[in-house]
Design a protein around this motif. Structure first.
Motif, PDB file in Angstrom:
ATOM      1  N   ALA A  47       0.833  -1.207   0.000  1.00 32.28           N
ATOM      2  CA  ALA A  47       0.000   0.000   0.000  1.00 32.28           C
ATOM      3  C   ALA A  47       0.865   1.254   0.000  1.00 32.28           C
ATOM      4  CB  ALA A  47      -0.918  -0.019   1.222  1.00 32.28           C
ATOM      5  N   VAL A  48       1.999   1.178   0.713  1.00 27.47           N
ATOM      6  CA  VAL A  48       2.938   2.303   0.721  1.00 27.47           C
ATOM      7  C   VAL A  48       3.476   2.548  -0.683  1.00 27.47           C
ATOM      8  CG1 VAL A  48       5.206   3.056   1.546  1.00 27.47           C
ATOM      9  CG2 VAL A  48       3.579   2.042   3.136  1.00 27.47           C
ATOM     10  N   LEU A  49       3.817   1.484  -1.390  1.00 29.28           N
ATOM     11  CA  LEU A  49       4.302   1.621  -2.760  1.00 29.28           C
ATOM     12  C   LEU A  49       3.232   2.239  -3.666  1.00 29.28           C
ATOM     13  CD1 LEU A  49       6.251  -1.724  -3.332  1.00 29.28           C
ATOM     14  CD2 LEU A  49       7.210   0.578  -3.311  1.00 29.28           C
ATOM     15  N   SER A  50       2.016   1.788  -3.495  1.00 24.28           N
ATOM     16  CA  SER A  50       0.927   2.318  -4.326  1.00 24.28           C
ATOM     17  C   SER A  50       0.721   3.811  -4.086  1.00 24.28           C
ATOM     18  CB  SER A  50      -0.371   1.557  -4.026  1.00 24.28           C
ATOM     19  OG  SER A  50      -0.233   0.181  -4.341  1.00 24.28           O
ATOM     20  N   ASP A  51       0.909   4.236  -2.823  1.00 29.44           N
ATOM     21  CA  ASP A  51       0.759   5.660  -2.519  1.00 29.44           C
ATOM     22  C   ASP A  51       1.944   6.474  -3.041  1.00 29.44           C
ATOM     23  OD1 ASP A  51      -1.614   5.070  -1.276  1.00 29.44           O
ATOM     24  OD2 ASP A  51      -0.734   4.940   0.736  1.00 29.44           O
ATOM     25  N   SER A  52       3.150   5.859  -3.018  1.00 24.85           N
ATOM     26  CA  SER A  52       4.358   6.587  -3.416  1.00 24.85           C
ATOM     27  C   SER A  52       4.531   6.626  -4.929  1.00 24.85           C
ATOM     28  CB  SER A  52       5.596   5.959  -2.767  1.00 24.85           C
ATOM     29  OG  SER A  52       5.478   5.946  -1.357  1.00 24.85           O
ATOM     30  N   LEU A  53       4.126   5.548  -5.606  1.00 23.79           N
ATOM     31  CA  LEU A  53       4.298   5.445  -7.055  1.00 23.79           C
ATOM     32  C   LEU A  53       2.928   5.354  -7.707  1.00 23.79           C
ATOM     33  CD1 LEU A  53       7.176   2.806  -7.010  1.00 23.79           C
ATOM     34  CD2 LEU A  53       7.419   5.265  -7.324  1.00 23.79           C
ATOM     35  N   ALA A  54       2.497   6.437  -8.283  1.00 23.17           N
ATOM     36  CA  ALA A  54       1.157   6.466  -8.884  1.00 23.17           C
ATOM     37  C   ALA A  54       1.116   5.595 -10.127  1.00 23.17           C
ATOM     38  CB  ALA A  54       0.772   7.905  -9.224  1.00 23.17           C
ATOM     39  N   ALA A  55       0.072   4.774 -10.213  1.00 27.09           N
ATOM     40  CA  ALA A  55      -0.091   3.884 -11.365  1.00 27.09           C
ATOM     41  C   ALA A  55      -0.687   4.653 -12.543  1.00 27.09           C
ATOM     42  CB  ALA A  55      -0.983   2.713 -10.992  1.00 27.09           C
ATOM     43  N   THR A  56      -0.130   4.460 -13.711  1.00 29.90           N
ATOM     44  CA  THR A  56      -0.649   5.092 -14.934  1.00 29.90           C
ATOM     45  C   THR A  56      -1.464   4.113 -15.767  1.00 29.90           C
ATOM     46  OG1 THR A  56       1.402   4.574 -16.113  1.00 29.90           O
ATOM     47  CG2 THR A  56       1.277   6.706 -15.010  1.00 29.90           C
ATOM     48  N   ALA A  57      -1.227   2.836 -15.585  1.00 24.53           N
ATOM     49  CA  ALA A  57      -1.987   1.798 -16.300  1.00 24.53           C
ATOM     50  C   ALA A  57      -1.877   0.492 -15.527  1.00 24.53           C
ATOM     51  CB  ALA A  57      -1.477   1.624 -17.727  1.00 24.53           C
ATOM     52  N   VAL A  58      -2.996  -0.236 -15.385  1.00 20.07           N
ATOM     53  CA  VAL A  58      -3.026  -1.484 -14.624  1.00 20.07           C
ATOM     54  C   VAL A  58      -3.910  -2.476 -15.366  1.00 20.07           C
ATOM     55  CG1 VAL A  58      -3.481  -2.559 -12.392  1.00 20.07           C
ATOM     56  CG2 VAL A  58      -2.842  -0.153 -12.483  1.00 20.07           C
ATOM     57  N   LEU A  59      -3.547  -3.751 -15.280  1.00 20.38           N
ATOM     58  CA  LEU A  59      -4.381  -4.794 -15.853  1.00 20.38           C
ATOM     59  C   LEU A  59      -5.742  -4.809 -15.164  1.00 20.38           C
ATOM     60  CD1 LEU A  59      -2.105  -7.971 -16.326  1.00 20.38           C
ATOM     61  CD2 LEU A  59      -3.258  -6.650 -18.112  1.00 20.38           C
ATOM     62  N   PRO A  60      -6.793  -5.161 -15.875  1.00 20.97           N
ATOM     63  CA  PRO A  60      -8.114  -5.248 -15.244  1.00 20.97           C
ATOM     64  C   PRO A  60      -8.110  -6.230 -14.072  1.00 20.97           C
ATOM     65  CG  PRO A  60      -8.305  -5.361 -17.636  1.00 20.97           C
ATOM     66  CD  PRO A  60      -6.849  -5.440 -17.325  1.00 20.97           C
TER      67      PRO A  60
END
Length: 354
Positions: A47-60
């Protein structure tokens, strides 16, 4: 103390870095230099990584940092033309092999680079990373690749996978056993490294040794007192048998102190010669026992052996100290019968046989 000091030094030297492999990422005909790092499968750290590195594209139906995911730096993905769902090939030079190692990485998410990351990074979940990382250990990172990673101590750094997990130092067997139980609860694919000396991992054995030494000392002291009682009785019988001799030397002018000292000196030299003979015999027995080969396979008592042989380590201080102790006890034991003999007058000594 030396063992603990060396163990502490070794423990400090084994501080792990991030599990990272510097190489190239290939997709189709294009290649880009990248550094592959692992991220921990802990849900809070992901969760920390997700907050620090914003996702620009993710698999469904996937999260940016899934337990089986591979997140690619969006700038690298733009150069390669990669989208989530594509499979790239990571290639890096192993430390112990001459040929480069290649691993297929199915990309599940693209993330935006932050200021703490200054190069092309591929984030691989630790389960997949450790699967090939330990079998094909990569060469150490160069200055540029190392500079691209987050700084040590940052939140992002703690979320990434280390080379191995270095366990804390323990001071007792109980702490070591507790730590062993806690290791099984760690949800990680990393190797665990522990540094212990015998005095920490086997403190119960050391405590047992102390208890055995104490019991041995008490048994020896009890044996000493038993022997002393026998010595006292022997000296008393000797004095009774030599009463006429005492009367004779007292009649020719020997003083009480001289009579007492003569018996004490006699006891001293008898004890000294007996101790010398005992020491010589003991060293001979130790030398013979040291030559005997003992098969200690699958036997915990083997820890007491050196190359399968008993190892005796007598010291000069110990030998001299116990010799002096025995002589003091023997002379002190002889003092009272000798004083009684010295107090006999010549007349009383001669009347003993009348």
């Amino acid at each position: 103390k030396d063992a603990k000091r060396y163990a502490d030094t070794l423990h400090a030297a084994l501080e792990p870095s991030l599990a990272a492999a510097a190489g190239t990422l290939r997709y189709g005909a294009k290649t880009v230099p990248v550094t592959a790092v692992g991220y921990k499968n802990d849900s809070l750290l992901r969760a920390v990584l997700s907050d620090s590195l914003a996702a620009t594209a993710v698999l469904p139906n996937k999260r940016p940092f899934a337990k089986d995911g591979v997140a690619l730096d969006s700038s690298v993905a733009a150069v390669l033309g990669v989208r989530p769902g594509d499979t790239c090939v990571l290639s890096y030079p192993p430390k112990y092999d001459s040929l480069p190692y290649e691993e297929k990485l199915p990309v599940t998410a693209l993330v935006k680079r932050t200021q703490s990351i200054r190069g092309g990074i591929v984030f691989v979940n630790e389960k997949l990373l450790y699967r090939f990382y330990y079998d094909h250990w990569p060469k150490p990172l160069g200055p540029e690749a190392a500079a691209a990673l987050p700084q040590k101590g940052t939140t992002l750094y703690r979320a990434l996978a280390p080379e191995w997990i270095l366990l804390k130092r323990t001071s007792t067997t109980q702490e070591a056993q507790k730590q062993t139980k806690e290791i099984s609860k760690l949800r990680t694919n990393a190797f665990t490294v522990n540094v212990q000396s015998m005095y920490e991992s086997a403190s119960m054995v050391v405590n047992l040794e102390f208890a055995l030494n104490l019991v041995t000392l008490i048994a020896v002291m009890v044996l000493f007192f038993i022997i002393l009682i026998g010595v006292v009785n022997t000296l008393r019988m000797t004095i009774r048998e030599r009463t006429r001799e005492i009367g004779t030397i007292r009649a020719i002018g020997m003083q009480k102190n001289d009579v007492r000292n003569s018996f004490m000196l006699e006891t001293f030299f008898l004890s000294l010669f007996a101790v010398a003979g005992g020491i010589a015999t003991a060293f001979g027995v130790m030398a013979v026992l040291s030559l005997i080969k003992i098969n200690s396979q699958d036997n915990p008592l083997g820890m007491l052996l050196v190359n399968g042989h008993l190892n005796f380590v007598p010291t000069v201080i110990g030998t001299v100290g116990y010799t002096v102790l025995i002589l003091i006890i023997a002379v002190a034991t002889a003092y009272f019968p000798a004083r009684r003999a010295a107090n006999l007058s010549a007349a009383a000594a001669f009347r003993h046989y009348e």
